[in-house]
Design a protein around this motif. Structure first.
Motif, PDB file in Angstrom:
ATOM      1  N   ASN A  85     -37.869  36.866   1.076  1.00 35.36           N
ATOM      2  CA  ASN A  85     -37.539  36.189  -0.182  1.00 35.36           C
ATOM      3  C   ASN A  85     -36.299  36.795  -0.817  1.00 35.36           C
ATOM      4  OD1 ASN A  85     -39.436  34.182  -0.277  1.00 35.36           O
ATOM      5  ND2 ASN A  85     -40.723  35.134  -1.845  1.00 35.36           N
ATOM      6  N   ARG A  86     -36.184  38.110  -0.709  1.00 39.12           N
ATOM      7  CA  ARG A  86     -35.041  38.808  -1.317  1.00 39.12           C
ATOM      8  C   ARG A  86     -33.724  38.340  -0.698  1.00 39.12           C
ATOM      9  NH1 ARG A  86     -34.156  41.267  -6.114  1.00 39.12           N
ATOM     10  NH2 ARG A  86     -32.599  42.924  -5.962  1.00 39.12           N
ATOM     11  N   ALA A  87     -33.736  38.092   0.599  1.00 42.52           N
ATOM     12  CA  ALA A  87     -32.517  37.613   1.263  1.00 42.52           C
ATOM     13  C   ALA A  87     -32.098  36.250   0.718  1.00 42.52           C
ATOM     14  CB  ALA A  87     -32.737  37.536   2.771  1.00 42.52           C
ATOM     15  N   ILE A  88     -33.080  35.378   0.480  1.00 43.83           N
ATOM     16  CA  ILE A  88     -32.780  34.060  -0.076  1.00 43.83           C
ATOM     17  C   ILE A  88     -32.283  34.198  -1.513  1.00 43.83           C
ATOM     18  CG2 ILE A  88     -33.714  31.779  -0.626  1.00 43.83           C
ATOM     19  CD1 ILE A  88     -35.822  32.261   1.561  1.00 43.83           C
ATOM     20  N   GLU A  89     -32.928  35.052  -2.292  1.00 39.06           N
ATOM     21  CA  GLU A  89     -32.522  35.263  -3.682  1.00 39.06           C
ATOM     22  C   GLU A  89     -31.077  35.741  -3.772  1.00 39.06           C
ATOM     23  OE1 GLU A  89     -36.723  36.767  -5.693  1.00 39.06           O
ATOM     24  OE2 GLU A  89     -35.451  38.192  -4.622  1.00 39.06           O
ATOM     25  N   GLN A  90     -30.725  36.684  -2.918  1.00 34.28           N
ATOM     26  CA  GLN A  90     -29.370  37.236  -2.973  1.00 34.28           C
ATOM     27  C   GLN A  90     -28.322  36.190  -2.629  1.00 34.28           C
ATOM     28  OE1 GLN A  90     -29.921  40.595  -0.333  1.00 34.28           O
ATOM     29  NE2 GLN A  90     -30.260  42.001  -2.031  1.00 34.28           N
ATOM     30  N   TYR A  91     -28.670  35.284  -1.719  1.00 33.28           N
ATOM     31  CA  TYR A  91     -27.721  34.230  -1.388  1.00 33.28           C
ATOM     32  C   TYR A  91     -27.589  33.239  -2.541  1.00 33.28           C
ATOM     33  CZ  TYR A  91     -24.717  31.784   1.858  1.00 33.28           C
ATOM     34  OH  TYR A  91     -23.615  31.245   2.455  1.00 33.28           O
ATOM     35  N   ILE A  92     -28.695  32.950  -3.198  1.00 39.34           N
ATOM     36  CA  ILE A  92     -28.641  32.072  -4.369  1.00 39.34           C
ATOM     37  C   ILE A  92     -27.796  32.704  -5.468  1.00 39.34           C
ATOM     38  CG2 ILE A  92     -30.027  31.018  -6.211  1.00 39.34           C
ATOM     39  CD1 ILE A  92     -32.316  30.788  -4.177  1.00 39.34           C
ATOM     40  N   ALA A  93     -27.918  34.019  -5.633  1.00 41.53           N
ATOM     41  CA  ALA A  93     -27.122  34.710  -6.657  1.00 41.53           C
ATOM     42  C   ALA A  93     -25.628  34.560  -6.387  1.00 41.53           C
ATOM     43  CB  ALA A  93     -27.511  36.191  -6.705  1.00 41.53           C
ATOM     44  N   ARG A  94     -25.237  34.548  -5.119  1.00 42.26           N
ATOM     45  CA  ARG A  94     -23.811  34.416  -4.785  1.00 42.26           C
ATOM     46  C   ARG A  94     -23.332  32.966  -4.863  1.00 42.26           C
ATOM     47  NH1 ARG A  94     -25.224  38.537  -1.089  1.00 42.26           N
ATOM     48  NH2 ARG A  94     -25.670  37.045   0.572  1.00 42.26           N
ATOM     49  N   HIS A  95     -24.255  32.021  -4.652  1.00 45.16           N
ATOM     50  CA  HIS A  95     -23.897  30.592  -4.671  1.00 45.16           C
ATOM     51  C   HIS A  95     -24.945  29.832  -5.490  1.00 45.16           C
ATOM     52  CE1 HIS A  95     -21.024  31.504  -1.446  1.00 45.16           C
ATOM     53  NE2 HIS A  95     -22.000  32.164  -0.871  1.00 45.16           N
ATOM     54  N   PRO A  96     -25.007  30.082  -6.789  1.00 49.73           N
ATOM     55  CA  PRO A  96     -26.121  29.545  -7.590  1.00 49.73           C
ATOM     56  C   PRO A  96     -26.136  28.033  -7.730  1.00 49.73           C
ATOM     57  CG  PRO A  96     -24.465  30.567  -8.997  1.00 49.73           C
ATOM     58  CD  PRO A  96     -24.099  30.917  -7.594  1.00 49.73           C
ATOM     59  N   ASP A  97     -25.009  27.370  -7.533  1.00 54.40           N
ATOM     60  CA  ASP A  97     -24.994  25.912  -7.670  1.00 54.40           C
ATOM     61  C   ASP A  97     -25.290  25.204  -6.354  1.00 54.40           C
ATOM     62  OD1 ASP A  97     -22.634  26.713  -6.467  1.00 54.40           O
ATOM     63  OD2 ASP A  97     -21.429  25.138  -7.412  1.00 54.40           O
ATOM     64  N   GLN A  98     -25.598  25.978  -5.308  1.00 48.28           N
ATOM     65  CA  GLN A  98     -25.810  25.402  -3.981  1.00 48.28           C
ATOM     66  C   GLN A  98     -27.285  25.294  -3.608  1.00 48.28           C
ATOM     67  OE1 GLN A  98     -22.824  24.981  -1.461  1.00 48.28           O
ATOM     68  NE2 GLN A  98     -22.083  24.658  -3.529  1.00 48.28           N
ATOM     69  N   TRP A  99     -28.171  25.771  -4.480  1.00 52.33           N
ATOM     70  CA  TRP A  99     -29.595  25.760  -4.145  1.00 52.33           C
ATOM     71  C   TRP A  99     -30.260  24.545  -4.783  1.00 52.33           C
ATOM     72  CZ3 TRP A  99     -34.434  27.428  -6.695  1.00 52.33           C
ATOM     73  CH2 TRP A  99     -35.499  27.534  -5.783  1.00 52.33           C
ATOM     74  N   LEU A 100     -31.447  24.185  -4.292  1.00 46.04           N
ATOM     75  CA  LEU A 100     -32.166  22.984  -4.717  1.00 46.04           C
ATOM     76  C   LEU A 100     -32.971  23.269  -5.990  1.00 46.04           C
ATOM     77  CD1 LEU A 100     -32.562  20.051  -3.647  1.00 46.04           C
ATOM     78  CD2 LEU A 100     -34.676  20.861  -2.586  1.00 46.04           C
ATOM     79  N   TRP A 101     -32.278  23.438  -7.095  1.00 39.82           N
ATOM     80  CA  TRP A 101     -32.944  23.755  -8.355  1.00 39.82           C
ATOM     81  C   TRP A 101     -33.802  22.606  -8.876  1.00 39.82           C
ATOM     82  CZ3 TRP A 101     -33.198  28.569  -9.969  1.00 39.82           C
ATOM     83  CH2 TRP A 101     -32.177  29.476  -9.642  1.00 39.82           C
ATOM     84  N   VAL A 102     -33.581  21.394  -8.373  1.00 37.13           N
ATOM     85  CA  VAL A 102     -34.383  20.256  -8.853  1.00 37.13           C
ATOM     86  C   VAL A 102     -35.833  20.367  -8.385  1.00 37.13           C
ATOM     87  CG1 VAL A 102     -32.380  18.715  -8.896  1.00 37.13           C
ATOM     88  CG2 VAL A 102     -33.806  18.799  -6.864  1.00 37.13           C
ATOM     89  N   TYR A 103     -36.074  21.197  -7.384  1.00 33.22           N
ATOM     90  CA  TYR A 103     -37.420  21.368  -6.824  1.00 33.22           C
ATOM     91  C   TYR A 103     -38.174  22.439  -7.608  1.00 33.22           C
ATOM     92  CZ  TYR A 103     -41.014  22.699  -3.401  1.00 33.22           C
ATOM     93  OH  TYR A 103     -42.193  22.992  -2.781  1.00 33.22           O
ATOM     94  N   ASN A 104     -39.436  22.187  -7.887  1.00 37.15           N
ATOM     95  CA  ASN A 104     -40.263  23.152  -8.621  1.00 37.15           C
ATOM     96  C   ASN A 104     -40.858  24.166  -7.644  1.00 37.15           C
ATOM     97  OD1 ASN A 104     -41.823  24.590 -10.379  1.00 37.15           O
ATOM     98  ND2 ASN A 104     -43.275  22.944 -10.796  1.00 37.15           N
ATOM     99  N   ARG A 105     -40.128  25.226  -7.424  1.00 37.16           N
ATOM    100  CA  ARG A 105     -40.552  26.269  -6.478  1.00 37.16           C
ATOM    101  C   ARG A 105     -41.816  26.980  -6.940  1.00 37.16           C
ATOM    102  NH1 ARG A 105     -42.363  28.924  -3.387  1.00 37.16           N
ATOM    103  NH2 ARG A 105     -41.529  30.531  -1.985  1.00 37.16           N
ATOM    104  N   TRP A 106     -42.130  26.923  -8.226  1.00 32.59           N
ATOM    105  CA  TRP A 106     -43.213  27.729  -8.776  1.00 32.59           C
ATOM    106  C   TRP A 106     -44.439  26.896  -9.153  1.00 32.59           C
ATOM    107  CZ3 TRP A 106     -38.054  27.893  -9.810  1.00 32.59           C
ATOM    108  CH2 TRP A 106     -37.370  29.045  -9.405  1.00 32.59           C
ATOM    109  N   LYS A 107     -44.584  25.744  -8.535  1.00 30.87           N
ATOM    110  CA  LYS A 107     -45.716  24.867  -8.896  1.00 30.87           C
ATOM    111  C   LYS A 107     -47.036  25.451  -8.378  1.00 30.87           C
ATOM    112  CE  LYS A 107     -44.810  21.832  -4.918  1.00 30.87           C
ATOM    113  NZ  LYS A 107     -44.434  20.456  -4.531  1.00 30.87           N
ATOM    114  N   ARG A 108     -48.093  25.060  -9.044  1.00 31.43           N
ATOM    115  CA  ARG A 108     -49.483  25.430  -8.702  1.00 31.43           C
ATOM    116  C   ARG A 108     -49.768  26.922  -8.876  1.00 31.43           C
ATOM    117  NH1 ARG A 108     -48.187  22.414  -4.204  1.00 31.43           N
ATOM    118  NH2 ARG A 108     -48.403  24.245  -2.866  1.00 31.43           N
TER     119      ARG A 108
END
Length: 306
Positions: free
Chosen positions: A279-302
């Motif tokens: 997860n940390r590897a994905i987080e770090q990539y999002i931090a470098r390219h924050p507008d490139q991730w699928l923020w429309v998706y609710n990653r924290w549901k349920r």
């Protein structure tokens, strides 16, 4: 009533399919750069029109900012949650257009202009002969990433879920089963995955989806607990396969697929601890390219409150 609801859903999907086919016509008639620009403009328009989705997207970004700001590679000038959300919508619009081009055989220009960086990390991991599990997420145009890898390197099998609407499943199959790539459906996937890893093949896993509670564990992601698959950690422990992060991002009017050094599983053997590293590897990539991730998706549901 029980028979009416499925009929309504089928009708809704069929109307959506017809609308998508109609919308594809101008995309196919335009040169690729112009079509992608049109997709970006359409995504920006969707940001203005889809109020509920916009608000949820902005909320997802705002709630994740404290974690992102603490990560290496975060740019304080990345923009406000609203600006990042608008860029996210534009990126999605561009990606939809690119997938239409790929589906109808007009994606050669896109694939040829995609650069693979850090491929030596994959090749080094492959030398062990135990297979490679790509750790990736819904970054940039993830479908194009798979096509580019299959074209410029070698094919991989992507683990995916079947869609509720069967024609959409068949459409995605046609899109994904190209350039030496293939699909392994999550239901009953174990045998095919083990077979491919034994042949020193590559498996692609999109780890940033909220799985049912019986398929994973609650693991921190961008500062909050999220239901996360532990499959990669368990597979690596059982087979010795390498865990290699790989993600795409846009640079101007082209794409870059970037690979990183293999992630060594947690020494304790705890799959949750290893999953936290992934997860940390994905987080770090999002931090470098924050507008490139699928923020429309609710990653924290349920996730239970508290």
């Amino acid at each position: 009533m029980d028979t009416i609801l499925p009929l309504r859903k089928r009708l809704k999907w069929q109307l959506g399919t017809f609308a998508a086919a109609a919308a594809s016509m101008p995309v196919l008639l335009l040169p690729t750069p112009a079509a992608v620009a049109l997709g970006g403009a359409t995504g920006s328009l969707a940001y203005r029109l889809l109020g509920k989705v916009r608000r949820n997207t902005v909320a997802n970004i705002r709630n994740s900012l404290p974690a992102l700001r603490a990560m290496e590679g975060w740019d304080p000038a990345a923009g406000t949650p609203e600006e990042l959300a608008r860029s996210t919508f534009a990126n999605l619009g561009k990606s939809v257009v690119e997938m239409i081009k790929l589906y109808f055989g007009q994606g050669r220009w896109l694939v040829e202009r995609t650069e693979l960086r850090g491929l030596e990390h994959y090749l080094k991991a492959k030398e062990r002969g135990k297979g490679v599990i790509f750790i990736t997420g819904h970054c940039d145009n993830w479908e194009l990433v798979a096509h580019a890898f299959g074209t410029h390197a070698e094919g991989m099998a992507v683990v995916a879920r079947r869609q509720k609407f069967e024609p959409l499943t068949l459409l995605l199959e046609r899109l994904r089963n190209r350039h030496g790539n293939s699909i392994i459906y999550a239901d009953g996937a174990a045998r095919q995955i083990f077979f491919r890893l034994r042949k020193n093949g590559a498996i692609g896993l999109l780890m940033d989806q909220a799985v049912p509670s019986h398929e994973g564990e609650l693991v921190e992601f961008l500062g909050r607990k999220a239901w996360t698959t532990t499959m990669p950690a368990l597979l690596a422990a059982k087979t010795g396969a390498a865990l290699v992060p790989g993600f795409g991002h846009r640079e101007g009017n082209r794409h870059v697929v970037e690979f990183f050094p293999e992630i060594v599983p947690d020494p304790s053997g705890d799959p949750v601890a290893t999953t936290r590293l992934l997860n940390r590897a994905i987080e770090q990539y999002i931090a470098r390219h924050p507008d490139q991730w699928l923020w429309v998706y609710n990653r924290w549901k349920r996730v239970p409150k508290g």
